[in-house]
Scaffold this motif. Structure first.
Motif, PDB file in Angstrom:
ATOM      1  N   SER A 193       4.874 -60.725 -80.187  1.00 63.70           N
ATOM      2  CA  SER A 193       4.053 -60.548 -78.720  1.00 63.70           C
ATOM      3  C   SER A 193       4.286 -59.417 -77.781  1.00 63.70           C
ATOM      4  O   SER A 193       3.592 -58.887 -77.109  1.00 63.70           O
ATOM      5  CB  SER A 193       3.694 -61.768 -78.201  1.00 63.70           C
ATOM      6  N   ARG A 194       5.794 -59.107 -77.742  1.00 65.42           N
ATOM      7  CA  ARG A 194       6.344 -58.180 -76.976  1.00 65.42           C
ATOM      8  C   ARG A 194       6.483 -56.813 -77.534  1.00 65.42           C
ATOM      9  O   ARG A 194       6.956 -55.830 -77.062  1.00 65.42           O
ATOM     10  CB  ARG A 194       7.838 -58.529 -76.802  1.00 65.42           C
ATOM     11  N   ALA A 195       5.837 -56.545 -78.873  1.00 64.07           N
ATOM     12  CA  ALA A 195       6.107 -55.362 -79.613  1.00 64.07           C
ATOM     13  C   ALA A 195       5.355 -54.256 -78.788  1.00 64.07           C
ATOM     14  O   ALA A 195       6.010 -53.082 -78.928  1.00 64.07           O
ATOM     15  CB  ALA A 195       5.309 -55.575 -81.079  1.00 64.07           C
ATOM     16  N   THR A 196       4.372 -54.576 -78.124  1.00 56.78           N
ATOM     17  CA  THR A 196       3.725 -53.424 -77.472  1.00 56.78           C
ATOM     18  C   THR A 196       4.617 -52.702 -76.278  1.00 56.78           C
ATOM     19  O   THR A 196       4.411 -51.511 -75.926  1.00 56.78           O
ATOM     20  CB  THR A 196       2.466 -53.794 -76.596  1.00 56.78           C
ATOM     21  N   LEU A 197       5.767 -53.451 -76.014  1.00 60.45           N
ATOM     22  CA  LEU A 197       6.640 -52.961 -74.927  1.00 60.45           C
ATOM     23  C   LEU A 197       7.530 -51.631 -75.392  1.00 60.45           C
ATOM     24  O   LEU A 197       7.723 -50.933 -74.594  1.00 60.45           O
ATOM     25  CB  LEU A 197       7.587 -53.940 -74.574  1.00 60.45           C
ATOM     26  N   ARG A 198       7.707 -51.733 -76.789  1.00 60.12           N
ATOM     27  CA  ARG A 198       8.159 -50.414 -77.541  1.00 60.12           C
ATOM     28  C   ARG A 198       7.654 -49.069 -77.136  1.00 60.12           C
ATOM     29  O   ARG A 198       8.215 -48.160 -76.865  1.00 60.12           O
ATOM     30  CB  ARG A 198       8.163 -50.968 -78.966  1.00 60.12           C
ATOM     31  N   ALA A 199       6.176 -49.092 -76.790  1.00 60.14           N
ATOM     32  CA  ALA A 199       5.345 -47.723 -76.591  1.00 60.14           C
ATOM     33  C   ALA A 199       5.630 -47.443 -75.123  1.00 60.14           C
ATOM     34  O   ALA A 199       4.938 -46.563 -74.818  1.00 60.14           O
ATOM     35  CB  ALA A 199       4.182 -47.902 -77.161  1.00 60.14           C
ATOM     36  N   ARG A 200       6.155 -48.331 -74.226  1.00 61.55           N
ATOM     37  CA  ARG A 200       6.098 -48.177 -72.939  1.00 61.55           C
ATOM     38  C   ARG A 200       7.466 -47.890 -72.223  1.00 61.55           C
ATOM     39  O   ARG A 200       8.521 -48.322 -72.786  1.00 61.55           O
ATOM     40  CB  ARG A 200       5.540 -49.350 -72.334  1.00 61.55           C
TER      41      ARG A 200
END
Length: 114
Positions: A63-70
């Motif tokens: 669920s935290r994978a989107t943090l990689r792109a930020r």
């Protein structure tokens, strides 16, 4: 004058006594649970403003994978957002009373406040 105690009086009295005796025990898990829930939520909020921390910790998956792109917002508005978040989180932590916490939870609360 002697008052005769009915069965109903005994049952009501015993029920009230049991309820009052159980109140501190019932309050403790709730306060501790509230603290755990609060700290978990605050951790996730902090990660959302400092996404590199999730990558550094190796928890930028699922669920935290989107943090990689930020990336962290180093602008003035980003610093203000972090300041507002930390001030709110501090108020929330201080709002949890120590009375219902275990000694370990009290320590966790105090260390987090510090």
């Amino acid at each position: 004058m002697t008052r005769i105690i009915s069965r109903r009086d005994v049952v009501v009295g015993a029920g009230a006594g049991a309820l009052i005796a159980g109140m501190p025990a019932m309050a403790q898990p709730r306060a501790g649970l509230d603290l755990s829930e609060l700290l978990a939520r605050q951790f996730e909020e902090s990660l959302s403003l400092s996404p590199e921390l999730a990558t550094f910790m190796g928890i930028d998956t699922g669920s935290r994978a989107t943090l990689r792109a930020r990336l962290h917002d180093h602008s003035m508005s980003g610093a203000e957002a972090i300041n507002h978040l930390e001030q709110r989180q501090l108020r929330e932590l201080k709002a949890i009373a120590e009375a219902g916490l275990s000694p370990e939870q009290r320590l966790e609360r105090e260390v987090t406040i510090f």
